[in-house]
Write a protein that holds these residues in place. Structure first.
Motif, PDB file in Angstrom:
ATOM      1  N   ASP A   1     -15.042  18.314  -0.054  1.00 30.64           N
ATOM      2  CA  ASP A   1     -15.139  19.761  -0.274  1.00 30.64           C
ATOM      3  C   ASP A   1     -13.758  20.331  -0.608  1.00 30.64           C
ATOM      4  O   ASP A   1     -13.138  19.885  -1.566  1.00 30.64           O
ATOM      5  CB  ASP A   1     -15.777  20.450   0.936  1.00 30.64           C
ATOM      6  CG  ASP A   1     -17.201  19.956   1.196  1.00 30.64           C
ATOM      7  OD1 ASP A   1     -17.874  19.569   0.227  1.00 30.64           O
ATOM      8  OD2 ASP A   1     -17.621  19.938   2.362  1.00 30.64           O
ATOM      9  N   GLY A   2     -13.240  21.244   0.206  1.00 27.42           N
ATOM     10  CA  GLY A   2     -11.937  21.837  -0.075  1.00 27.42           C
ATOM     11  C   GLY A   2     -10.799  21.178   0.668  1.00 27.42           C
ATOM     12  O   GLY A   2      -9.727  21.784   0.811  1.00 27.42           O
ATOM     13  N   ALA A   3     -10.998  19.966   1.133  1.00 26.19           N
ATOM     14  CA  ALA A   3      -9.962  19.227   1.863  1.00 26.19           C
ATOM     15  C   ALA A   3      -9.623  17.946   1.116  1.00 26.19           C
ATOM     16  O   ALA A   3     -10.439  17.410   0.358  1.00 26.19           O
ATOM     17  CB  ALA A   3     -10.431  18.897   3.281  1.00 26.19           C
ATOM     18  N   ILE A   4      -8.416  17.454   1.344  1.00 29.88           N
ATOM     19  CA  ILE A   4      -8.005  16.188   0.750  1.00 29.88           C
ATOM     20  C   ILE A   4      -7.205  15.397   1.780  1.00 29.88           C
ATOM     21  O   ILE A   4      -6.390  15.961   2.510  1.00 29.88           O
ATOM     22  CB  ILE A   4      -7.187  16.396  -0.541  1.00 29.88           C
ATOM     23  CG1 ILE A   4      -6.805  15.046  -1.183  1.00 29.88           C
ATOM     24  CG2 ILE A   4      -5.953  17.258  -0.292  1.00 29.88           C
ATOM     25  CD1 ILE A   4      -6.249  15.179  -2.590  1.00 29.88           C
ATOM     26  N   VAL A   5      -7.477  14.115   1.864  1.00 27.04           N
ATOM     27  CA  VAL A   5      -6.682  13.182   2.671  1.00 27.04           C
ATOM     28  C   VAL A   5      -6.179  12.104   1.719  1.00 27.04           C
ATOM     29  O   VAL A   5      -6.964  11.499   0.983  1.00 27.04           O
ATOM     30  CB  VAL A   5      -7.505  12.559   3.805  1.00 27.04           C
ATOM     31  CG1 VAL A   5      -6.647  11.582   4.613  1.00 27.04           C
ATOM     32  CG2 VAL A   5      -8.070  13.637   4.723  1.00 27.04           C
ATOM     33  N   ALA A   6      -4.863  11.887   1.723  1.00 27.09           N
ATOM     34  CA  ALA A   6      -4.256  10.881   0.854  1.00 27.09           C
ATOM     35  C   ALA A   6      -3.319  10.021   1.692  1.00 27.09           C
ATOM     36  O   ALA A   6      -2.737  10.498   2.679  1.00 27.09           O
ATOM     37  CB  ALA A   6      -3.493  11.548  -0.284  1.00 27.09           C
ATOM     38  N   TRP A   7      -3.155   8.763   1.304  1.00 26.85           N
ATOM     39  CA  TRP A   7      -2.337   7.877   2.129  1.00 26.85           C
ATOM     40  C   TRP A   7      -1.712   6.760   1.307  1.00 26.85           C
ATOM     41  O   TRP A   7      -2.184   6.410   0.227  1.00 26.85           O
ATOM     42  CB  TRP A   7      -3.150   7.292   3.284  1.00 26.85           C
ATOM     43  CG  TRP A   7      -4.333   6.456   2.902  1.00 26.85           C
ATOM     44  CD1 TRP A   7      -4.377   5.093   2.753  1.00 26.85           C
ATOM     45  CD2 TRP A   7      -5.671   6.913   2.634  1.00 26.85           C
ATOM     46  NE1 TRP A   7      -5.641   4.682   2.435  1.00 26.85           N
ATOM     47  CE2 TRP A   7      -6.451   5.772   2.350  1.00 26.85           C
ATOM     48  CE3 TRP A   7      -6.277   8.172   2.621  1.00 26.85           C
ATOM     49  CZ2 TRP A   7      -7.815   5.860   2.038  1.00 26.85           C
ATOM     50  CZ3 TRP A   7      -7.628   8.262   2.314  1.00 26.85           C
ATOM     51  CH2 TRP A   7      -8.381   7.115   2.026  1.00 26.85           C
ATOM     52  N   VAL A   8      -0.614   6.253   1.854  1.00 28.01           N
ATOM     53  CA  VAL A   8       0.121   5.129   1.273  1.00 28.01           C
ATOM     54  C   VAL A   8       0.209   4.043   2.336  1.00 28.01           C
ATOM     55  O   VAL A   8       0.801   4.245   3.403  1.00 28.01           O
ATOM     56  CB  VAL A   8       1.534   5.550   0.827  1.00 28.01           C
ATOM     57  CG1 VAL A   8       2.342   4.337   0.376  1.00 28.01           C
ATOM     58  CG2 VAL A   8       1.457   6.586  -0.284  1.00 28.01           C
TER      59      VAL A   8
END
Length: 427
Positions: A58-65
């Motif tokens: 939806d209006g959230a984002i989770v990003a990772w390395v």
């Protein structure tokens, strides 16, 4: 005037591309994809392992390395922020009006400074969901205005402006008979879809004035939605830098930008929901972690909850703590509250001080005046849900929750620099 910091120029571009939380998540995803991050779908099976990834919910984002030598017990270093800002949201059947005016029915979202929205050219932005389930982002140009009553019709207005949320906060967007108008149809046309295909919408009001550097020597930066796109952008910038380095031996760097913080975070894309826990669990599974190893990884993890805070207001100094008086361009805030409205404790404060020292970035402490209760952040929610050590920070602002907030030109870059060190595993 001094040269405008590159970080501020890019922050302005990000805010302009993000008039709603859905746009904020989409623009972050676009920038990440341009730099080689892979978007994952939650319904699909994940291969896991090392690499750079993101998920939009939806209006959230989770990003990772995930570093190349990550193990099942590798710790997470998480920057938590939120994509939403106080505003107004379209009600069902939003086309209203009378006396020859077309108006929009809106519901107050969060706690905006109502008077700051008066007499501005405003846009509508958000998402349309079609009958078949597909979603389309929509953003108009200048369309609406909350018109203020002339002083000739209220001679006492300067002695006290009282705005009724239901009667007075109904923006105008045209002239005519509302029975022959269709605001949702206008949004559909702007998106290139048929109005009768629209099954639902999440659309908010957004200011259209461009972000701007101003003041003596160009030391001020004014923009909408600095609370809290300043933190999202800082985390996004730092994560992209971390991915470019791809050095072994560090933690798993995570940007978690939630929605709905301004209304309590109780949603599937909010910090009170399972979003971050879901992502961390699946990352751990991809590294071959069992439950014991996953819990060990969480026990070694750290979360920096980044949300804007208050600079001392020169005209209302009595509303601030008399000793702790943060200023613009003095560095990001370490936010402290005895009643755990912020999560900062002694170990967290020491950790933050060390990060700033290693990054050669100044920081300031913020604590509320005892007679003025403070707000809260996603920090306590994340710490409660996951048990991860958490510290609350953020850049100082004036006019928080205004349609147009004010920060210093240096502080957002400072926050990004500290976050880069945090993601790399400094300390």
């Amino acid at each position: 005037m001094s040269p405008t910091p590159a970080h501020i120029q890019d922050l302005g571009a990000y805010v302009s591309a993000a008039p709603s939380s859905y746009h904020a998540a989409a623009e972050a995803g676009r920038r990440l994809a341009e730099r080689g991050f892979v978007q994952l779908e939650e319904r699909d099976a994940w291969q896991g392992g090392t690499g750079n990834y993101f998920v939009i919910r939806d209006g959230a984002i989770v990003a990772w390395v995930v570093p190349p030598d990550a193990e099942p017990t590798t710790a997470f270093h998480i920057l938590g922020a939120h994509t939403d800002s106080p505003s107004f949201k379209l009600k069902p059947k939003p086309t209203t009006g009378r006396f020859g005016w077309l108006q929009a029915g809106v519901e107050v979202y969060g706690g905006p400074l109502l008077n700051s929205w008066l007499d501005r050219e405003l846009a509508l932005a958000g998402r349309l969901t079609l009958q078949g389930g597909s979603e389309h982002l929509v953003a108009t140009g200048p369309l609406l205005r909350f018109p203020q009553l002339a002083i000739h019709l209220d001679r006492a207005v300067n002695e006290g402006l009282a705005l009724d949320k239901q009667r007075h906060m109904n923006p105008v967007w045209g002239l005519g008979d509302p029975s022959g108008a269709d605001l949702v149809g206008l949004l559909a046309a702007a998106t290139g879809v048929e109005p009768d295909q629209v099954g639902g919408f999440d659309v908010v009001v957004a200011d259209t004035q461009e972000p701007r550097v101003f003041g003596a020597d160009g030391r001020f930066f004014a923009s909408g939605r600095l609370d809290n796109l300043s933190s999202v952008h800082a985390g996004l910038t730092a994560l992209i830098e971390t991915a470019a380095a791809r050095s072994p031996g560090g933690p798993i760097a995570v940007l978690a930008a939630f929605d709905h913080e301004e209304v309590g975070s109780a949603s599937r894309s909010g910090a009170s929901g399972p979003l971050l826990e879901d992502m961390l669990r699946r990352i751990s599974l991809g590294l071959g972690a069992g439950e014991e190893e996953r819990l060990r990884a969480l026990a070694s993890s750290f979360c920096v909850s980044a949300d804007a805070g208050h600079a001392v207001h020169p005209n209302y100094a009595e509303r601030h703590d008399p000793v702790n008086l943060p200023v613009l361009n003095g560095g990001p805030l370490l936010k402290i509250n005895a009643n755990q409205r912020y999560t900062t404790d002694a170990p967290g404060a020491a950790f933050w001080a060390g990060l700033c020292r290693e990054a050669e970035v100044p920081y300031q402490e913020f604590v509320s005046n005892n007679a003025v209760p403070c707000g809260s952040t996603i920090g306590p929610l994340t710490a409660t849900r996951l048990g991860i050590r958490t510290v609350d920070v953020g850049i100082p602002l004036l006019s928080m929750h205004s349609a147009r907030e004010l920060c210093g030109v240096d502080d957002p870059g400072y926050l990004a620099k500290v976050t880069s060190g945090f993601f790399r595993g400094m300390q």
